[in-house]
Scaffold this motif. Structure first.
Motif, short mmCIF file in Angstrom:
data_model
loop_
_atom_site.label_atom_id
_atom_site.label_comp_id
_atom_site.label_asym_id
_atom_site.label_seq_id
_atom_site.Cartn_x
_atom_site.Cartn_y
_atom_site.Cartn_z
N MET A 10 -6.09 16.45 -6.43
CA MET A 10 -6.00 16.20 -5.27
C MET A 10 -5.74 15.03 -4.47
O MET A 10 -4.76 14.72 -3.65
CB MET A 10 -6.86 17.33 -4.58
N ILE A 11 -7.10 14.05 -5.10
CA ILE A 11 -6.62 12.95 -4.52
C ILE A 11 -5.48 12.46 -4.89
O ILE A 11 -4.79 11.48 -4.53
CB ILE A 11 -7.68 11.85 -4.77
N THR A 13 -2.73 13.34 -5.74
CA THR A 13 -1.45 13.80 -5.25
C THR A 13 -1.08 13.46 -3.80
O THR A 13 -0.26 13.43 -3.67
CB THR A 13 -1.69 15.05 -5.57
N SER A 14 -2.33 13.27 -3.23
CA SER A 14 -2.45 12.84 -1.69
C SER A 14 -1.79 11.82 -1.86
O SER A 14 -1.50 11.87 -0.81
CB SER A 14 -3.50 13.26 -1.19
N TYR A 15 -2.24 10.84 -2.48
CA TYR A 15 -2.19 9.86 -2.17
C TYR A 15 -0.61 9.68 -2.66
O TYR A 15 -0.04 8.65 -1.92
CB TYR A 15 -2.57 9.04 -3.27
N LEU A 17 1.99 11.33 -2.45
CA LEU A 17 2.80 11.90 -1.30
C LEU A 17 2.70 11.24 -0.15
O LEU A 17 4.38 10.76 0.16
CB LEU A 17 2.22 13.19 -1.47
N LEU A 18 1.42 10.32 0.08
CA LEU A 18 1.68 10.16 1.24
C LEU A 18 2.08 8.77 1.37
O LEU A 18 3.10 8.23 2.37
CB LEU A 18 -0.27 9.80 2.31
N THR A 51 -6.58 5.35 2.61
CA THR A 51 -6.91 5.88 1.54
C THR A 51 -7.17 5.39 0.08
O THR A 51 -8.03 6.30 -0.46
CB THR A 51 -5.50 6.04 1.28
#
Length: 245
Positions: A10-11, A13-15, A17-18, A51
């Motif tokens: 999740m970390i 992927t979030s990084y 995508l952001l 982030t």
């Protein structure tokens, strides 16, 4: 799926995508409608730092060791030497590209306050390492992720994820350079490596070093350094973490 892998996935992927969304033209154009365009890189750098800190804070260890080099052993010293060298190289390579402060976006703001001209974006450079690798900073970061003396499942996951992210990001950044500069960048691409030099590039590098010819005063270098394309004043059409390639 283990809990640590879900959290770390999740970390990562979030990084990814952001930061992918942040560099899209619509979002950059939206930002530039609200704030001065010269603040973009500083904003992006600030978001990156925040982030990263959040990611490392919530990162979970797998507790599964793949290997752990023994302190004092030859392998341990070699690993730590390469690790430190890659970090030093990351900062040293700024000698041949943009400055570190321009990369962060600080220089753009300072120049604006002082009423001076904004620095150039995307340009072909043929001095030092840039004569052989187009994005050497990213190469140094990849080496950094793979040379730790301790490797667990989660650090392996991080190394793989970071390598994929860096490659994809660098590839698209390379295409932005091509779109911005055109033929000169195309010729540059034909004679250099994106990240990892192949046998032909390595052989040329060794030949140049042995002969003392590293492109400092070559005609092609002077031509390349003089062909600069400024970023359009209307916005960051080619937003990038490394503004001057």
């Amino acid at each position: 799926m283990p809990h640590w892998l879900i959290t770390d996935l999740m970390i990562v992927t979030s990084y990814g995508l952001l930061h992918t969304v942040l560099t899209t033209k619509p979002l950059v154009a939206f930002y530039n409608n609200l704030f001065p365009s010269y603040t973009w890189n500083l904003f992006y750098s600030t978001v990156s730092v925040i982030t990263l800190l959040l990611g490392f804070h919530y990162w979970e260890s797998s507790g599964v060791y793949l290997f752990q080099l023994t302190p004092g052993s030859l392998a341990y010293h070699a690993s730590t030497f390469i690790l430190a060298s890659s970090l030093i190289a990351f900062f040293y390579f700024f000698k041949f590209t943009t400055s570190f402060w321009q990369w962060l976006g600080v220089k753009q703001v300072v120049l604006r306050i002082c009423g001076q001209e904004q620095p150039a974006y995307y340009r072909v450079r043929l001095k030092g390492i840039k004569r052989y690798i187009r994005f050497p900073h990213h190469t140094a970061l990849i080496v950094l992720f793979w040379t730790h003396p301790v490797m667990t499942l989660d650090t392996l996951f991080l190394a793989v994820s970071a390598t994929i992210y860096l490659y994809l990001g660098t590839y698209h950044q390379d295409l932005r350079g091509l779109a911005a500069i055109g033929r000169d960048w195309q010729e540059y691409r034909a004679n250099t490596a994106l990240l990892i030099p192949g046998p032909r590039i390595i052989a040329r590098m060794i030949r140049d070093i042995s002969s003392g010819d590293e492109g400092h005063d070559s005609p092609e270098n002077k031509t390349a350094e003089s062909s600069v394309l400024e970023r359009p004043s209307g916005g960051a059409a080619f937003a990038s973490k490394e503004p001057a390639a």
